[in-house]
Design an enzyme around this catalytic site. Structure first.
Site, PDB file in Angstrom:
ATOM      1  CD  GLU A  34      -3.083   0.092  -0.073  1.00 15.98           C
ATOM      2  OE1 GLU A  34      -3.008   0.550  -1.243  1.00 15.98           O
ATOM      3  OE2 GLU A  34      -3.829  -0.842   0.245  1.00 15.98           O
ATOM      4  CG  HIS A  35      -0.002   5.024   0.503  1.00 12.57           C
ATOM      5  ND1 HIS A  35      -0.319   6.164  -0.198  1.00 12.57           N
ATOM      6  CD2 HIS A  35      -1.042   4.786   1.329  1.00 12.57           C
ATOM      7  CE1 HIS A  35      -1.500   6.617   0.223  1.00 12.57           C
ATOM      8  NE2 HIS A  35      -1.954   5.787   1.129  1.00 12.57           N
ATOM      9  N   GLY A 128     -16.842   4.848  -5.037  1.00 15.51           N
ATOM     10  CA  GLY A 128     -16.075   5.763  -4.192  1.00 15.51           C
ATOM     11  C   GLY A 128     -15.662   5.180  -2.855  1.00 15.51           C
ATOM     12  N   GLY A 130     -13.204   2.818  -2.685  1.00 17.73           N
ATOM     13  CA  GLY A 130     -11.850   2.289  -2.838  1.00 17.73           C
ATOM     14  C   GLY A 130     -11.801   0.909  -3.462  1.00 17.73           C
ATOM     15  CG  LEU A 131     -14.211  -1.915  -2.747  1.00 19.32           C
ATOM     16  CD1 LEU A 131     -15.459  -2.711  -2.393  1.00 19.32           C
ATOM     17  CD2 LEU A 131     -12.965  -2.633  -2.225  1.00 19.32           C
ATOM     18  CB  SER A 132     -11.150  -0.137  -8.562  1.00 22.95           C
ATOM     19  OG  SER A 132     -10.001   0.603  -8.478  1.00 22.95           O
ATOM     20  CD  GLU A 166      -9.928   6.586 -13.068  1.00 21.85           C
ATOM     21  OE1 GLU A 166     -10.291   5.483 -13.549  1.00 21.85           O
ATOM     22  OE2 GLU A 166     -10.051   6.869 -11.869  1.00 21.85           O
ATOM     23  CG  ASP A 178      -7.396   1.438  -9.044  1.00 19.26           C
ATOM     24  OD1 ASP A 178      -6.618   0.900  -8.234  1.00 19.26           O
ATOM     25  OD2 ASP A 178      -7.954   2.536  -8.839  1.00 19.26           O
ATOM     26  CE1 TYR A 227      -1.861   8.506  -3.641  1.00 17.11           C
ATOM     27  CE2 TYR A 227      -1.675  10.407  -5.103  1.00 17.11           C
ATOM     28  CZ  TYR A 227      -1.539   9.054  -4.874  1.00 17.11           C
ATOM     29  OH  TYR A 227      -1.075   8.242  -5.880  1.00 17.11           O
TER      30      TYR A 227
HETATM   31  P1  ADP Z   1     -13.816   4.184  -6.991  1.00 18.99           P
HETATM   32  O1  ADP Z   1     -12.871   4.100  -5.845  1.00 18.99           O
HETATM   33  O2  ADP Z   1     -15.077   3.413  -6.726  1.00 18.99           O
HETATM   34  O3  ADP Z   1     -13.180   3.869  -8.293  1.00 18.99           O
HETATM   35  P2  ADP Z   1     -13.932   6.797  -8.131  1.00 18.99           P
HETATM   36  O4  ADP Z   1     -14.246   8.108  -7.524  1.00 18.99           O
HETATM   37  O5  ADP Z   1     -12.593   6.580  -8.727  1.00 18.99           O
HETATM   38  O6  ADP Z   1     -14.273   5.709  -7.024  1.00 18.99           O
HETATM   39  O7  ADP Z   1     -14.975   6.488  -9.286  1.00 18.99           O
HETATM   40  C1  ADP Z   1     -16.349   6.632  -9.078  1.00 18.99           C
HETATM   41  C2  ADP Z   1     -16.970   7.199 -10.361  1.00 18.99           C
HETATM   42  O8  ADP Z   1     -16.935   6.181 -11.400  1.00 18.99           O
HETATM   43  C3  ADP Z   1     -18.438   7.529 -10.190  1.00 18.99           C
HETATM   44  O9  ADP Z   1     -18.616   8.831  -9.671  1.00 18.99           O
HETATM   45  C4  ADP Z   1     -18.941   7.407 -11.631  1.00 18.99           C
HETATM   46  O10 ADP Z   1     -18.610   8.562 -12.372  1.00 18.99           O
HETATM   47  C5  ADP Z   1     -18.120   6.231 -12.168  1.00 18.99           C
HETATM   48  N1  ADP Z   1     -18.897   5.004 -11.915  1.00 18.99           N
HETATM   49  C6  ADP Z   1     -18.626   4.057 -11.000  1.00 18.99           C
HETATM   50  N2  ADP Z   1     -19.584   3.112 -10.972  1.00 18.99           N
HETATM   51  C7  ADP Z   1     -20.494   3.465 -11.896  1.00 18.99           C
HETATM   52  C8  ADP Z   1     -21.732   2.900 -12.328  1.00 18.99           C
HETATM   53  N3  ADP Z   1     -22.227   1.794 -11.778  1.00 18.99           N
HETATM   54  N4  ADP Z   1     -22.404   3.539 -13.314  1.00 18.99           N
HETATM   55  C9  ADP Z   1     -21.903   4.672 -13.855  1.00 18.99           C
HETATM   56  N5  ADP Z   1     -20.753   5.244 -13.484  1.00 18.99           N
HETATM   57  C10 ADP Z   1     -20.050   4.662 -12.509  1.00 18.99           C
HETATM   58 MG    MG Z   2     -11.454   4.861  -9.033  1.00 17.85          MG
END
Ligand code: ADP
Ligand code: MG
Length: 391
Positions: A34-35, A128, A130-132, A166, A178, A227
Site C-alpha cells: 500500500e502506497h 467511491g 476504494g474498490l475501483s 482516467e 486498479d 496524498y
Molecule cells: P472508486 O474508488 O469506486 O473507483 P472513483 O471516484 O474513482 O471511485 O470512481 C467513481 C466514479 O466512477 C463515479 O462517480 C462514476 O462517475 C463512475 N462510476 C462508478 N460506478 C459506476 C456505475 N455503476 N455507473 C456509472 N458510473 C459509474
Molecule cells: Mg477509481
C-alpha cells in the site's frame, strides 16, 4: 432477478430488442503493497466478484447511446463530440459518462476500428469506497468496444489505455493497479504486479480462505492534499538518499540495510514516511513465497504489520479504520486485517477462513457499530477473473 437479467430487461425496454452481448469487469482490492505503487514497488491486488456489467449491441447511428442504470441517466457521444466532452445535443457529458467516453477517446487515438453502440450498464461495486468502480467501468467498455471492433488487445494494454482515459480524459491521477487488476484478474488468485516493469504473476489463494471487505462508510474529503504530501515526502527522501546512493531512482531501490544506515539524514516526518515504503516493499517481497506455499497465517501477519505501519508511520488511517482492523484481528478465523486503499476512510481487507466468514462478518459488523455508531457494509468475496465477454 440477478443484475444481468435486470440489465437485459432494461435494455429491451429502452432499445426494443435483446442485447447482442454482455461484458463484465470486476472491482479490486489490494491485499498488500500500500502506497508503494508511486515508489516503483510491488502491489498484490485481487479482482473481486463484485463487477460492472454492460449489455450492448452495435448500432448504425453515429452516436453511441449509454444508459447508466445506477444513475438513472442517459448520455450519447460520437467520435466527433469526444474532443469537446459533449453529447449529441452539445450539452456537456455528465461526470459518469466521462469514463466510457474516455475509453473511446483512447481507442480513437490508437486508430482502432470503432463501432457505435447502444448500451445499458450497472454495477454492484460500491462507488467511491476504494474498490475501483471507475476502473471496472473502463475495463467493461474496453471489452465492449473490442468486441464490436473485432480486434484484441492484451489485458495489460487495455489496462494502460484505461489508466490513460482516467488520467487524461476524466482528469483523475490514478496509478495502474486498479485497471490492471480489473483487466488481468485470475479466479482464486492474488496478483503480484511490479509497478516499475509492469511484469506480473499470480499466486493462488487457498479455496478455504475468503476475502472479506469491510466498509467503514467513512468518506473523508480533501484527502488528495494528504496524498500529494505523502508523494512529496517520498520524493524528498529519494533526493536526500541520492547523495549517498546516486543510482537510486525511487525508494524501491533502497534496501532495509541502506535505509537504517542513512535515514538519520532525513527529517523526522520524511523518515517515517520513507520507512513505511521501504518496509512495505520488503513485506511485499516476502509475500509471494508465502502465498506460493499456502502460508496464509504468515501472509496475514504481514497484512497486520502493514496496518500498523500505515497507521503509525504513513499516518493515513483514521479511528474508524483502526477500530475495524482491531476488532477483525481479534475474531476467530481471521488471518489478517488492514486498511486498504489510500486511507482516511473507506474499507479494510481481511483474509478469513471460509467456514467462519459469515460469523466473522456478523461479529465484525456488530462490534464496529457498537463502538462507532456507524453501520458498516461487509462483503464476503473471492478472487475473480478479469474483464471478459460473457455473451
Ligand atoms: P472508486 O474508488 O469506486 O473507483 P472513483 O471516484 O474513482 O471511485 O470512481 C467513481 C466514479 O466512477 C463515479 O462517480 C462514476 O462517475 C463512475 N462510476 C462508478 N460506478 C459506476 C456505475 N455503476 N455507473 C456509472 N458510473 C459509474
Ligand atoms: Mg477509481
Amino acid at each position: 432477478m440477478n443484475l444481468i437479467d435486470q440489465l437485459a430487461v432494461t435494455y429491451r425496454e429502452k432499445f426494443g430488442h435483446t442485447p447482442a452481448h454482455i461484458a463484465r469487469a470486476p472491482g479490486r482490492v489490494n491485499l498488500l503493497g500500500e502506497h508503494v505503487d508511486y515508489n516503483d514497488g510491488f502491489v498484490l491486488p485481487a479482482a473481486i466478484d463484485h463487477a460492472t456489467y454492460v449489455a450492448f449491441s452495435p448500432t448504425n447511428a453515429r452516436h453511441s447511446t449509454l444508459v447508466a442504470v445506477d444513475f438513472n441517466q442517459q448520455a450519447s457521444f460520437s467520435p466527433e463530440t469526444i474532443p469537446s466532452k459533449t453529447q449529441a445535443d452539445s450539452s456537456p457529458l455528465p461526470e459518469w459518462a466521462l469514463y466510457p467516453a474516455g475509453v473511446l477517446w483512447t481507442l480513437l487515438e490508437e486508430n482502432l476500428p470503432i463501432l457505435s453502440m447502444n448500451a445499458v450498464y450497472a454495477s454492484n461495486i460500491p462507488r467511491g469506497s476504494g474498490l475501483s468502480s471507475s476502473a471496472s467501468v473502463e475495463m467493461a467498455f474496453m471489452i465492449a468496444w473490442q468486441t464490436l471492433g473485432r480486434w484484441t488487445l492484451p489485458p495489460m494494454r487495455r489496462a494502460l489505455l484505461g489508466q490513460k482515459a482516467e488520467n487524461k480524459y476524466v482528469g483523475v491521477n490514478c496509478g495502474i493497479m486498479d485497471q490492471f487488476a480489473s483487466a488481468c484478474g485470475v479466479e482464486d488468485n492474488i496478483l503480484l504486479l511490479d509497478c516499475r516493469s509492469l511484469e506480473w504473476e499470480t499466486a493462488s489463494l487457498p479455496k478455504d480462505v475468503a476475502i472479506v471487505i469491510a466498509d467503514t462508510t467513512i468518506r473523508r474529503k480533501l484527502t488528495s492534499g494528504e496524498y500529494n504530501k505523502r508523494r512529496a515526502a517520498c520524493e524528498e527522501a529519494v533526493r536526500l538518499l541520492k547523495e549517498d546512493l546516486p543510482d537510486i531512482k525511487a525508494l524501491r531501490d533502497v534496501s532495509m540495510d541502506e535505509f537504517s544506515h542513512l535515514s538519520a539524514k532525513l527529517s523526522k516526518k520524511v523518515k517515517k514516511r520513507a520507512r513505511h515504503v521501504v518496509e512495505e516493499i520488503e513485506r511485499s517481497k516476502q509475500a509471494l513465497p508465502l502465498l506460493k506455499t499456502g502460508d496464509i497465517q504468515n501472509f496475514g501477519r504481514l497484512m497486520n504489520e502493514c496496518h500498523i505501519s500505515l497507521r503509525d508511520l504513513y499516518e493515513v488511517s483514521c479511528p474508524e479504520l483502526d477500530v475495524m482492523a482491531r476488532i477483525a484481528q481479534s475474531l476467530d478465523g481471521c488471518y489478517g486485517a488492514r486498511l486498504t486503499g489510500a486511507g482516511f476512510g473507506g474499507c479494510t481487507v481481511n483474509l478469513v477462513a471460509l467456514e467462519q466468514a459469515e460469523q466473522f462478518a456478523q461479529a465484525l459488523a456488530t462490534g464496529y457499530e457498537s463502538e462507532t455508531g456507524f453501520h458498516p457494509e461487509i462483503y464476503i468475496t473471492r478472487a475473480s477473473n478479469g474483464a471478459e465477454l460473457l455473451k
